[in-house]
Design an enzyme around this catalytic site. Structure first.
Site, short mmCIF file in Angstrom:
data_model
loop_
_atom_site.label_atom_id
_atom_site.label_comp_id
_atom_site.label_asym_id
_atom_site.label_seq_id
_atom_site.Cartn_x
_atom_site.Cartn_y
_atom_site.Cartn_z
N ASP A 45 -27.54 20.68 -7.59
CA ASP A 45 -26.95 20.51 -6.27
C ASP A 45 -25.68 19.67 -6.38
O ASP A 45 -25.55 18.82 -7.28
CB ASP A 45 -27.94 19.82 -5.33
CG ASP A 45 -29.16 20.68 -5.06
OD1 ASP A 45 -29.03 21.91 -5.10
OD2 ASP A 45 -30.24 20.10 -4.82
N TYR A 73 -36.16 14.27 -13.85
CA TYR A 73 -35.26 13.72 -12.85
C TYR A 73 -35.62 12.27 -12.56
O TYR A 73 -36.80 11.90 -12.58
CB TYR A 73 -35.36 14.50 -11.52
CG TYR A 73 -34.95 15.94 -11.61
CD1 TYR A 73 -33.62 16.31 -11.40
CD2 TYR A 73 -35.89 16.92 -11.87
CE1 TYR A 73 -33.25 17.65 -11.46
CE2 TYR A 73 -35.52 18.26 -11.94
CZ TYR A 73 -34.20 18.62 -11.75
OH TYR A 73 -33.84 19.94 -11.82
N ASP A 87 -31.65 16.44 1.68
CA ASP A 87 -30.95 15.41 0.91
C ASP A 87 -29.96 14.72 1.84
O ASP A 87 -29.90 15.00 3.05
CB ASP A 87 -30.27 15.98 -0.34
CG ASP A 87 -29.18 17.00 -0.02
OD1 ASP A 87 -28.76 17.10 1.15
OD2 ASP A 87 -28.75 17.70 -0.96
N ARG A 182 -36.07 18.06 -3.83
CA ARG A 182 -35.87 17.87 -2.38
C ARG A 182 -37.12 18.26 -1.60
O ARG A 182 -37.48 17.63 -0.61
CB ARG A 182 -34.67 18.69 -1.91
CG ARG A 182 -33.32 18.13 -2.35
CD ARG A 182 -32.18 18.97 -1.81
NE ARG A 182 -32.07 20.27 -2.47
CZ ARG A 182 -31.66 21.39 -1.89
NH1 ARG A 182 -31.35 21.38 -0.60
NH2 ARG A 182 -31.58 22.51 -2.57
#
Length: 725
Positions: A45, A73, A87, A182
């Site tokens: 993203d 992550y 987000d 997300r």
């Protein structure tokens, strides 16, 4: 019009900055390296940072082949608000007060509970295609589309920190390909009742590629194509393929797509023939020339690269290492880490168990977030009890074995059990025993151990993707327990057993009556399947602990390593010895190896001595190249012989090791033991040994970034059953 040949072809990893799309990164890479054919794998993203794998030239053909099936992550979850994009880029749609317990112990428990399989609905603003249209295009047009839930897996989840003032949680996540962080934040916020979205996201790894492998766009724009060549990824390693080196005489056949002999492939430190149907990377001159497949008695072309993809690292089997083919620093570090089972998962829970009316006792290791409940015996006030997988998550597949050595055959069995567990929506529990059952059944006649019994559970748990490990104290009472009772009162007490995976020669229970046929009959009555796996094969013979011990007894440590899948090592304590090498200017360590461990035959070996050292910033583990002498002293004075010993001459070491515990890793056989006629002859030989080690393994210590989970003293105590985790 014919496409202009690429100037070069390579895979590189970019540390993507925030505020750029993955396509923006591709555009800047094109300009930086002067190459039009550039693409990326695994979209990030715009707000996210971190690992983005980029293909240049012919390497763009690899992007669709990369599995990169696990990704890591570090994410910051902002509590109290949900957004249109899940987000910080989106508009806030809902808000709520954050409950106080989200800042206390509830936070840790909630994050741990994320581990496992989930049905996840992707974000509305995502690249998922619905009816040929991207979801984010429909969302931007104000259209509502129905996104189907997808099955994803969270392998590990850790809470790194909680900021009460900022109302944030920081998480470290290890997830399957296709998992949206997300969506994790969105669903977690709804479960907590306070809503949440991702405010910051960094991808720390993508498959085998980590942040340490990345270059920044700024660095690439300064260094250009030259830097890309210097920092490119090994395409074979990223693809996870074994490497088949081409001979000059085979290059023309390969370029024309004509079949070639299978030859031998290098898979880590293992040199072996390619298996039927296996894909292999063909390498020539440091480049990837093609990806071919074993079909029948030959290799056939799957994909060729007219311009070889750069970056295939020069590697060789252990038996081929020498002054003309030394180990480079990354290979040496990987070799030592693999030998000691360093890396993998850390953390998780541990509990004592008492099962089958108190006959079966032991302990468990289980991953963080595994849902357990405590059961106490129904009869009497006994404090003994057992943990059981909770009723909504209680299906288990059991892989059972002594697992002495954790060799490639055991790894194949665990991999099959993992596949069975995933297909059945179950958890995987490895069941092992300490001490090795042979020590109870045959006493002093038991074979020597390939590793400390206390090492096996932690290595199984950390490295081989199991959800839990049950370690059973093997006693005469356990040996006399009928296999039916062990399965029903021990395994079924922990969960609902749906399958048992064992080797085809496995036997369980009193008199060894519980073979595959007997267990299968029991399973047909009790509702579980039994898979008796054929023993893994290497060189036309099964991979067994007995075979590995025989190789070590011959001094064939390279061949033993090929079956283990890593170098053999022993552990012991440094004590005062002869100090033979000290007189020649090198520190020596006389190691008293723990009883019962498999020591290679008498001779001189090249390897490493691994020690824990205290430094300014805390503890560090360092591996020192060493010439290792195993056997009985044969001095230059005729007739002088003593007890068996292990003495290592260390390169690059300064200090005192007396009384310390060390690991000794065996890499190569150098020579047989011999008696010397003079001090001068002894000195020349010792110096020759040291010089070989210096040329091949280096002369500087390797500092390992991770320390073993347990001290040597604790491992020894666990092996003897003296302590519980």
């Amino acid at each position: 019009m014919a496409r202009r040949p690429s100037a070069f072809s390579a895979l590189i990893a970019i540390d993507k900055p925030a505020g750029m799309t993955s396509h923006d990164v591709v555009s800047r890479v094109r300009r930086a390296v002067g190459e039009r054919r550039v693409g990326h794998a695994g979209t990030l993203d715009p707000a996210a940072t971190g690992v983005l794998v980029v293909g240049i030239g012919q390497a763009t053909k690899l992007l669709g082949m990369l599995t990169l099936d696990r990704k890591g992550y570090v994410a910051t979850f902002q509590l109290g608000a949900e957004t249109t994009t899940d987000d910080a880029e989106g508009e806030i749609t809902r808000t709520a007060e954050v409950p106080e317990d989200c800042y206390i112990q509830h936070a840790y428990a909630t994050v741990c509970s994320l581990v496992g399989w989930h049905e996840q609905v992707p974000p509305a603003y995502s690249a998922v295609s619905v009816g040929g249209r991207r979801a984010y295009d429909a969302a931007r047009a104000g259209e509502k589309i129905e996104l189907t839930a997808r099955r994803v897996r969270i392998y590990d989840a850790k809470l790194l920190g909680v900021d009460r003032k900022a109302r944030t949680w920081e998480l470290d996540l290890d997830v399957s390909k296709g998992t949206y962080v997300r969506s994790i934040a969105r669903d977690l916020g709804r479960e907590l009742g306070c809503y949440a979205h991702v405010s910051r996201l960094t991808r720390t790894f993508s498959g085998p590629v980590t942040l340490a492998d990345c270059v920044s766009l700024e660095e690439l724009e300064v260094g250009g194509a030259e830097l890309a060549r210097e920092r490119c990824l090994d395409p074979a390693a990223v693809l996870g393929l074994p490497v088949r080196e081409l001979d000059v005489s085979e290059v023309v056949d390969v370029s024309c797509g004509r079949r070639i002999e299978p030859g031998m492939v290098l898979d880590g430190i293992v040199s072996r023939p390619p298996a039927p149907g296996e894909r292999v990377a063909l390498a020539f001159g440091g480049g990837l020339a093609g990806i071919w497949e074993r079909r029948g008695t030959s290799l056939a072309c799957s994909t060729n690269f007219p311009q070889a993809i750069e970056g295939v690292l020069a590697a060789c089997a252990l038996a081929e290492t020498g002054p003309d083919r030394p180990l480079d620093a990354p290979a040496a570090e990987g070799l030592v880490r693999d030998a000691l089972g360093m890396g993998g998962r850390r953390g998780g829970g541990s509990n004592n168990v008492c099962l089958a009316g108190g006959v079966v006792r032991g302990w468990t290791l289980e991953r963080s977030g595994l849902d357990l409940e405590w059961l106490r015996p129904a009869d009497g006030p006994s404090p003994d009890g057992a943990w059981r997988f909770a009723s909504d998550n209680s299906r288990i597949v059991c892989a059972i074995g002594a697992f002495d050595g954790l060799h490639r055959g055991h790894q194949a069995l665990i991999a099959r059990a993992r596949k069975e567990a995933d297909e059945r929506g179950a958890m995987l529990m490895a069941v092992t025993f300490t001490p090795d059952p042979a020590r109870v059944l045959v006493g002093d006649a038991a074979p020597v151990d390939l590793m400390l019994a206390g090492e096996r559970p932690s290595m199984l748990f950390r490295l081989w993707d199991v959800d839990a490990v049950l370690v059973v104290d093997f006693t005469p009472e356990v040996a006399a327990l009928p296999y039916e009772r062990f399965v029903r009162e021990a395994l079924d007490a922990l969960g609902d057993v749906v399958a048992i995976v064992v080797g085809e020669d496995f036997r369980l229970g009193a008199g060894g009556a519980g073979d595959v046929a007997a267990l299968s009959e029991l399973g047909s009555r009790d509702g579980f399947d039994v898979i008796g796996m054929r023993l893994a094969d290497a060189g036309g013979a099964p991979i067994t602990s007995t075979r590995i011990r025989a190789l070590l007894a011959e001094g064939a440590v390279e061949q033993a390593a090929a079956l283990l899948g890593r170098c053999h090592h022993v552990v012991g304590e440094v004590e005062h010895g002869r100090g033979e090498g000290t007189g020649f200017g090198f520190p020596t360590a006389n190691v008293r190896v723990l009883d019962g461990l498999a020591l290679p035959s008498e001779g001189v070996y090249a390897g490493y001595v691994v020690v824990s050292r205290t430094c300014e910033n805390g503890g560090a583990v360092e591996a020192y190249p060493a010439a290792i002498n195993v056997g009985k002293p044969r001095s230059f004075s005729p007739g002088e012989e003593g007890a068996q010993f292990l003495e290592a001459t260390l390169l690059g070491f300064e200090g005192d090791l007396y009384g310390q515990s060390v690991h000794v890793v065996f890499v190569r056989w150098l020579r047989e033991p011999r008696r010397f006629d003079s001090v001068e002859e002894l000195e020349r030989t010792v110096l020759d040994n040291v010089d070989w080690v210096r040329q091949v393994l280096g002369e500087a210590p390797i500092t390992l970034s991770r320390v073993p989970d347990f001290s040597l003293d604790e491992l020894v105590a666990r092996s003897r059953g003296e302590v519980r985790p």
